[in-house]
Design an enzyme around this catalytic site. Structure first.
Site, mmCIF file in Angstrom:
data_model
loop_
_atom_site.group_PDB
_atom_site.id
_atom_site.type_symbol
_atom_site.label_atom_id
_atom_site.label_comp_id
_atom_site.label_asym_id
_atom_site.label_seq_id
_atom_site.Cartn_x
_atom_site.Cartn_y
_atom_site.Cartn_z
ATOM 1 N N ARG A 57 0.882 -1.176 0.000
ATOM 2 C CA ARG A 57 0.000 0.000 0.000
ATOM 3 C C ARG A 57 0.913 1.218 0.000
ATOM 4 O O ARG A 57 1.767 1.356 0.865
ATOM 5 C CB ARG A 57 -0.895 -0.035 1.238
ATOM 6 C CG ARG A 57 -1.802 1.162 1.423
ATOM 7 C CD ARG A 57 -2.819 1.250 0.295
ATOM 8 N NE ARG A 57 -3.827 2.265 0.576
ATOM 9 C CZ ARG A 57 -3.648 3.567 0.351
ATOM 10 N NH1 ARG A 57 -2.522 4.022 -0.148
ATOM 11 N NH2 ARG A 57 -4.621 4.418 0.629
ATOM 12 N N GLU A 65 -11.395 4.828 -5.865
ATOM 13 C CA GLU A 65 -11.555 3.373 -5.922
ATOM 14 C C GLU A 65 -11.819 2.869 -7.345
ATOM 15 O O GLU A 65 -12.497 3.528 -8.131
ATOM 16 C CB GLU A 65 -12.741 2.935 -5.045
ATOM 17 C CG GLU A 65 -12.636 3.331 -3.587
ATOM 18 C CD GLU A 65 -11.549 2.590 -2.839
ATOM 19 O OE1 GLU A 65 -11.027 1.590 -3.365
ATOM 20 O OE2 GLU A 65 -11.214 3.029 -1.722
ATOM 21 N N ARG A 108 -0.292 -5.520 5.083
ATOM 22 C CA ARG A 108 0.329 -5.077 3.834
ATOM 23 C C ARG A 108 1.569 -4.239 4.149
ATOM 24 O O ARG A 108 1.628 -3.558 5.175
ATOM 25 C CB ARG A 108 -0.635 -4.190 3.037
ATOM 26 C CG ARG A 108 -1.896 -4.889 2.623
ATOM 27 C CD ARG A 108 -2.844 -3.931 1.932
ATOM 28 N NE ARG A 108 -3.211 -2.799 2.776
ATOM 29 C CZ ARG A 108 -4.149 -1.904 2.460
ATOM 30 N NH1 ARG A 108 -4.799 -1.993 1.321
ATOM 31 N NH2 ARG A 108 -4.436 -0.917 3.277
#
Ligand SMILES: [Zn+2]
Length: 245
Positions: A57, A65, A108
């Site tokens: 990320r 999105e 992540r």
């Protein structure tokens, strides 16, 4: 004579080889370390990190999105950002630079991603494909660059900033994330947070990294800073369990 010609030929060949090598060397040396496996969306990619495919990320960005499970959240600008990332990362090896905790709550990796030695996080902001995203704290290393990149994109009405609806939406969001930021910039006492290695509330027995989520909750007037860990410890404070300074 024959010998000399042979010698010249060989010298020529060797020089050609050397020149080719020297011209290519920067590319060979500067290729990133981690192979890009796939692009999830504009701000999330999968790379091969230490032999494992891992989601990364990107820090300080949040593109619209494009693959959200709630389809209503997916908007065309998200697709534009995602395609931009796909084009940029195709067949590339990248470098990762970490800041603060290496992983987020979903496991992540959290990083700045360098492609062709360019900070792609900054590039997204400069292209107006993401605002400078400060919800989880300011960039410790590139704060000034992010602010300038966003200013550039806004001045040139690039992507998000060329769409009045999205501009409204992001300005509204920014004013919420901004709590941290505006507190910091409006109070002279905290302007120097960036130069501080560690910070604390003067009323607390715990010290933090400036990026820690708890720092946002400290009233600017109560914020104090330390230029070294030793100094923070000497003040009688213990390290925060969350940011582990
Ligand atoms: Zn902390």
């Amino acid at each position: 004579m024959v010998f000399k010609r042979e010698f010249m030929k060989r010298t020529y060949k060797i020089s050609l080889f050397l020149i080719t090598f020297l011209l290519l060397a920067p590319f060979l040396l500067y290729a990133g370390q981690h192979k890009v496996i796939r692009i999830v969306d504009g701000d999330t990619i999968v790379v091969n990190y230490k032999g494992k495919n891992e989601k990364v990320r990107l820090l300080c960005v949040n593109t619209p999105e494009s693959v959200h499970p709630d389809k209503k959240q997916n908007i065309p600008m998200g697709k534009i950002a995602s395609n931009y990332a796909k084009k940029r990362f195709k067949g590339k090896y990248v470098d990762l630079e970490f800041e603060g905790p290496k992983r987020g709550k979903y496991g992540r990796l959290l990083a700045y991603v360098f492609v062709d030695e360019i900070n792609f996080n900054l590039e997204l902001v400069e292209q107006g494909l993401s605002p400078y995203y400060t919800k989880y704290g300011l960039s410790q290393q590139y704060g000034k660059e992010f602010r300038e990149a966003e200013q550039y994109a806004r001045n040139h009405k690039l992507n998000i900033w060329g769409d009045p609806g999205l501009t409204q939406k992001y300005l509204r969001l920014k004013s919420k994330w901004g709590q941290y930021r505006s507190n910091v910039s409006s109070s002279p006492a905290t302007v120097q947070t960036k130069e501080w290695q560690y910070v604390a509330s003067k009323n607390s027995k715990v010290f933090h990294r400036p990026s820690c989520k708890w720092v946002k909750k400290i009233k600017p007037g109560n914020l104090i800073g330390f230029s070294s860990r030793a100094e923070a410890v000497k003040s009688g404070r213990r390290p925060c369990k969350s940011c582990k300074p």
